[in-house]
Design an enzyme around this catalytic site. Structure first.
Site, mmCIF file in Angstrom:
data_model
loop_
_atom_site.group_PDB
_atom_site.id
_atom_site.type_symbol
_atom_site.label_atom_id
_atom_site.label_comp_id
_atom_site.label_asym_id
_atom_site.label_seq_id
_atom_site.Cartn_x
_atom_site.Cartn_y
_atom_site.Cartn_z
ATOM 1 N N THR A 51 0.824 -1.216 0.000
ATOM 2 C CA THR A 51 0.000 0.000 0.000
ATOM 3 C C THR A 51 0.859 1.267 0.000
ATOM 4 O O THR A 51 2.002 1.248 0.486
ATOM 5 C CB THR A 51 -0.890 -0.005 1.266
ATOM 6 O OG1 THR A 51 -1.445 1.289 1.452
ATOM 7 C CG2 THR A 51 -0.103 -0.343 2.529
ATOM 8 N N ASP A 52 0.276 2.355 -0.477
ATOM 9 C CA ASP A 52 0.976 3.647 -0.411
ATOM 10 C C ASP A 52 1.052 4.170 1.031
ATOM 11 O O ASP A 52 1.809 5.096 1.311
ATOM 12 C CB ASP A 52 0.294 4.687 -1.320
ATOM 13 C CG ASP A 52 -1.161 4.979 -0.953
ATOM 14 O OD1 ASP A 52 -1.719 4.295 -0.063
ATOM 15 O OD2 ASP A 52 -1.754 5.896 -1.566
ATOM 16 N N GLU A 53 0.267 3.551 1.938
ATOM 17 C CA GLU A 53 0.217 4.073 3.312
ATOM 18 C C GLU A 53 1.546 3.882 4.045
ATOM 19 O O GLU A 53 1.794 4.517 5.068
ATOM 20 C CB GLU A 53 -0.958 3.443 4.084
ATOM 21 C CG GLU A 53 -2.263 3.700 3.352
ATOM 22 C CD GLU A 53 -3.530 3.347 4.122
ATOM 23 O OE1 GLU A 53 -3.493 3.311 5.360
ATOM 24 O OE2 GLU A 53 -4.563 3.124 3.461
ATOM 25 N N TYR B 105 -1.799 -0.539 10.949
ATOM 26 C CA TYR B 105 -1.928 -1.191 9.636
ATOM 27 C C TYR B 105 -0.723 -0.876 8.754
ATOM 28 O O TYR B 105 -0.052 -1.780 8.248
ATOM 29 C CB TYR B 105 -3.222 -0.747 8.934
ATOM 30 C CG TYR B 105 -3.250 -1.074 7.451
ATOM 31 C CD1 TYR B 105 -3.234 -2.395 7.007
ATOM 32 C CD2 TYR B 105 -3.279 -0.052 6.485
ATOM 33 C CE1 TYR B 105 -3.246 -2.700 5.636
ATOM 34 C CE2 TYR B 105 -3.291 -0.347 5.124
ATOM 35 C CZ TYR B 105 -3.275 -1.671 4.704
ATOM 36 O OH TYR B 105 -3.273 -1.968 3.360
ATOM 37 N N LYS C 25 2.297 -3.306 7.264
ATOM 38 C CA LYS C 25 2.575 -3.476 5.826
ATOM 39 C C LYS C 25 4.018 -3.053 5.525
ATOM 40 O O LYS C 25 4.715 -3.695 4.739
ATOM 41 C CB LYS C 25 1.592 -2.654 4.977
ATOM 42 C CG LYS C 25 0.162 -3.169 4.973
ATOM 43 C CD LYS C 25 -0.009 -4.557 4.389
ATOM 44 C CE LYS C 25 0.176 -4.604 2.888
ATOM 45 N NZ LYS C 25 -0.146 -5.965 2.341
HETATM 46 P P1 NAD Z 1 -9.475 -7.526 2.119
HETATM 47 O O1 NAD Z 1 -9.481 -7.240 3.583
HETATM 48 O O2 NAD Z 1 -10.697 -7.268 1.312
HETATM 49 O O3 NAD Z 1 -9.089 -9.049 1.864
HETATM 50 C C1 NAD Z 1 -8.064 -9.705 2.566
HETATM 51 C C2 NAD Z 1 -8.188 -11.201 2.296
HETATM 52 O O4 NAD Z 1 -7.123 -11.862 3.022
HETATM 53 C C3 NAD Z 1 -9.503 -11.811 2.813
HETATM 54 O O5 NAD Z 1 -10.034 -12.676 1.835
HETATM 55 C C4 NAD Z 1 -9.100 -12.567 4.063
HETATM 56 O O6 NAD Z 1 -9.904 -13.702 4.322
HETATM 57 C C5 NAD Z 1 -7.661 -12.972 3.716
HETATM 58 N N1 NAD Z 1 -6.842 -13.196 4.924
HETATM 59 C C6 NAD Z 1 -6.746 -12.368 6.003
HETATM 60 N N2 NAD Z 1 -5.926 -12.917 6.922
HETATM 61 C C7 NAD Z 1 -5.498 -14.104 6.397
HETATM 62 C C8 NAD Z 1 -4.625 -15.109 6.866
HETATM 63 N N3 NAD Z 1 -4.041 -15.021 8.069
HETATM 64 N N4 NAD Z 1 -4.389 -16.185 6.080
HETATM 65 C C9 NAD Z 1 -4.991 -16.288 4.858
HETATM 66 N N5 NAD Z 1 -5.844 -15.367 4.383
HETATM 67 C C10 NAD Z 1 -6.082 -14.283 5.140
HETATM 68 O O7 NAD Z 1 -8.231 -6.714 1.560
HETATM 69 P P2 NAD Z 1 -8.045 -5.962 0.163
HETATM 70 O O8 NAD Z 1 -8.580 -4.596 0.280
HETATM 71 O O9 NAD Z 1 -8.496 -6.844 -0.927
HETATM 72 O O10 NAD Z 1 -6.455 -5.842 0.126
HETATM 73 C C11 NAD Z 1 -5.661 -6.885 -0.420
HETATM 74 C C12 NAD Z 1 -4.191 -6.484 -0.315
HETATM 75 O O11 NAD Z 1 -3.979 -5.256 -1.017
HETATM 76 C C13 NAD Z 1 -3.728 -6.240 1.120
HETATM 77 O O12 NAD Z 1 -2.423 -6.763 1.246
HETATM 78 C C14 NAD Z 1 -3.736 -4.725 1.259
HETATM 79 O O13 NAD Z 1 -2.759 -4.312 2.190
HETATM 80 C C15 NAD Z 1 -3.372 -4.293 -0.150
HETATM 81 N N6 NAD Z 1 -3.887 -2.979 -0.571
HETATM 82 C C16 NAD Z 1 -5.214 -2.662 -0.415
HETATM 83 C C17 NAD Z 1 -5.686 -1.422 -0.865
HETATM 84 C C18 NAD Z 1 -7.142 -1.052 -0.772
HETATM 85 O O14 NAD Z 1 -7.509 0.079 -1.129
HETATM 86 N N7 NAD Z 1 -8.030 -1.933 -0.351
HETATM 87 C C19 NAD Z 1 -4.790 -0.505 -1.458
HETATM 88 C C20 NAD Z 1 -3.450 -0.870 -1.592
HETATM 89 C C21 NAD Z 1 -3.006 -2.101 -1.156
HETATM 90 P P1 TYD Z 2 -10.831 3.929 4.226
HETATM 91 O O1 TYD Z 2 -11.792 3.528 3.165
HETATM 92 O O2 TYD Z 2 -10.917 3.276 5.563
HETATM 93 O O3 TYD Z 2 -9.372 3.772 3.602
HETATM 94 P P2 TYD Z 2 -7.919 4.282 4.210
HETATM 95 O O4 TYD Z 2 -8.074 4.662 5.611
HETATM 96 O O5 TYD Z 2 -7.085 3.052 4.042
HETATM 97 O O6 TYD Z 2 -7.509 5.419 3.324
HETATM 98 O O7 TYD Z 2 -10.978 5.484 4.456
HETATM 99 C C1 TYD Z 2 -10.846 6.406 3.377
HETATM 100 C C2 TYD Z 2 -10.940 7.809 3.954
HETATM 101 O O8 TYD Z 2 -12.276 7.998 4.467
HETATM 102 C C3 TYD Z 2 -10.022 8.030 5.146
HETATM 103 O O9 TYD Z 2 -9.560 9.385 5.098
HETATM 104 C C4 TYD Z 2 -10.913 7.834 6.356
HETATM 105 C C5 TYD Z 2 -12.265 8.302 5.870
HETATM 106 N N1 TYD Z 2 -13.447 7.621 6.447
HETATM 107 C C6 TYD Z 2 -14.520 8.387 6.900
HETATM 108 O O10 TYD Z 2 -14.513 9.621 6.844
HETATM 109 N N2 TYD Z 2 -15.606 7.725 7.417
HETATM 110 C C7 TYD Z 2 -15.671 6.371 7.527
HETATM 111 O O11 TYD Z 2 -16.693 5.830 8.041
HETATM 112 C C8 TYD Z 2 -14.565 5.594 7.027
HETATM 113 C C9 TYD Z 2 -14.577 4.106 7.105
HETATM 114 C C10 TYD Z 2 -13.481 6.275 6.498
#
Ligand code: NAD
Ligand code: TYD
Length: 351
Positions: A132-134, A157, A161
């Site tokens: 992630t960019d975070e 988080y 990561k």
């Molecule tokens: P998500 O929470 O929707 O899915 C995570 C998946 O991992 C789930 O299916 C869960 O069952 C599985 N999982 C969790 N713990 C596990 C374990 N111990 N063993 C096996 N499986 C396990 O997450 P996402 O949003 O799809 O993100 C996927 C990846 O991309 C993550 O690594 C996250 O850090 C990264 N990422 C997410 C975003 C975003 O905007 N959602 C952006 C950048 C990077």
């Molecule tokens: P989120 O979707 O949780 O992603 P991330 O924290 O990984 O960027 O949140 C996106 C933005 O929205 C973040 O600035 C937090 C804000 N947010 C709210 O304002 N209300 C909410 O209920 C949630 C879940 C997030």
């Protein structure tokens, strides 16, 4: 089969899009999806590929060393695309250790398995780590995260990561493990678990419930269509240089409050409500602890080196997302029954 790939976290939001893309695009790859099916993992996300001959699901935990070892012995993987993680910042504030366990220990277990099973020949092997960019921390009003930006994670988080990214690079430098990392901005699209901002807001607007906006809604995120992320992963997996990091982003920054207002307008239109109706649900609530102000990715390297670019304008992607949620209320009901209710109350009651 030409190649056997392990995709972890394939039942989650982004993972399910990656699995779908790979299973359909590469019929001669065997795709094994390893997922623990936590609250965030749902096999309904993959209903359309579950019977494909090149797809297999394995339920298991990436922190379980014996299980992961046994999987590597059975399948002889050529590559790993690692997405399994605890992914929600607010939950990491409630329970940091779950994030350390899965994101740090789980990644180390997978890296160790690759090191062990690939030690005779690393040729043609790849450990692709989805991050992630975070990890870069937070930006002020100006500037972008590049691949050279120093790591400065500020939530449990992002710290977990960042730790996993460091372990991946440590295995590359110490054991010559072929690795690639990509760091992506916020994703949106179908199958997104409704604890994250966009799907939570769509659900609440639909149900006429308050839409919680943290602080003053001034925080900025860079939103990318999830299928564009999956395409970027495909491109980088096949064409990226090992040992490298690639940033992936949407060139699409939105202040939370502007995004929610746009979403309210789209929802009014889709639900046949008078303009301005849904926006009345916006409720400013207590800010997130340590809330990062702004994320913005400079994805020039990925664009120049590998030719990737986002395909969708945000307005179009958001409308498609809303359409998907309105057409899939049953999915929403399934994923929000049970444990979700308890999380929701704990997270929002006190705000
Ligand atoms: P998500 O929470 O929707 O899915 C995570 C998946 O991992 C789930 O299916 C869960 O069952 C599985 N999982 C969790 N713990 C596990 C374990 N111990 N063993 C096996 N499986 C396990 O997450 P996402 O949003 O799809 O993100 C996927 C990846 O991309 C993550 O690594 C996250 O850090 C990264 N990422 C997410 C975003 C975003 O905007 N959602 C952006 C950048 C990077
Ligand atoms: P989120 O979707 O949780 O992603 P991330 O924290 O990984 O960027 O949140 C996106 C933005 O929205 C973040 O600035 C937090 C804000 N947010 C709210 O304002 N209300 C909410 O209920 C949630 C879940 C997030």
């Amino acid at each position: 089969m030409q190649r056997t790939l392990l995709i972890t976290g394939g039942a989650g939001f982004i993972g399910s899009h990656v699995v779908r893309l790979f299973v359909n695009k590469y019929p001669d790859y065997r795709i094994v999806n390893l997922d623990a099916l936590t609250y965030a993992g749902n096999l309904e996300n993959l209903a359309d590929v579950k019977d494909k001959p090149n797809y297999t699901f394995e339920k298991g935990d990436i922190t379980d060393e014996a299980f992961v070892d046994q999987l590597f012995t059975s399948y002889q993987f050529d590559g790993v695309i690692h997405l399994a993680a605890e992914s929600h910042v607010d939950r990491s504030i409630m329970d940091p250790l779950a994030f350390i366990r899965t994101n740090v220990l789980g990644t180390a277990v997978l890296l160790n398995a690759c090191r062990k099973y690939w030690q005779d020949s690393m040729e043609g092997k790849l450990f692709y780590h989805v991050s992630t960019d975070e990890v870069y921390g937070t930006l002020g009003a100006e500037g972008f995260f590049t691949e050279e930006t120093p790591y400065d994670p500020r939530s449990p988080y992002s710290a977990s990561k960042a730790s996993s990214d460091h372990l991946v690079m440590a295995y590359h430098h110490t054991y010559h493990l072929p690795v690639i990392i990509s760091n992506c901005s916020n994703n949106y699209g179908s199958h997104h678990f409704p604890e994250k901002l966009i799907p939570l807001a769509i659900r609440n607007i639909r149900q006429n419930k308050p839409v919680p906006v943290y602080g003053k809604g001034e925080n900025v995120r860079d939103w990318l269509w999830v299928e564009d992320h999956a395409r970027a992963i495909d491109t980088i997996f096949h064409k990226g240089r090992t040992g490298e990091t690639y940033n992936i982003g949407g060139f699409n920054e939105w202040k939370n409050i502007d995004l929610i207002n746009l979403l309210c307008m789209i929802m009014d239109k889709k639900l046949g409500r008078a303009p301005g109706t849904s926006a009345q649900l916006i409720t400013f609530v207590k800010d997130r602890a340590g809330h990062d102000l702004r994320y913005a990715i400079d994805a020039t390297k990925l664009n120049k080196e590998l030719g990737w670019q986002p395909s969708l304008q945000f307005e179009e992607g958001l409308e498609k997302t809303v359409d998907w949620y309105l057409a899939n209320e049953e999915w929403l009901q399934h994923v929000t029954s049970g444990a979700y209710q308890q999380y929701y109350e704990e997270q929002y009651q006190k705000r």
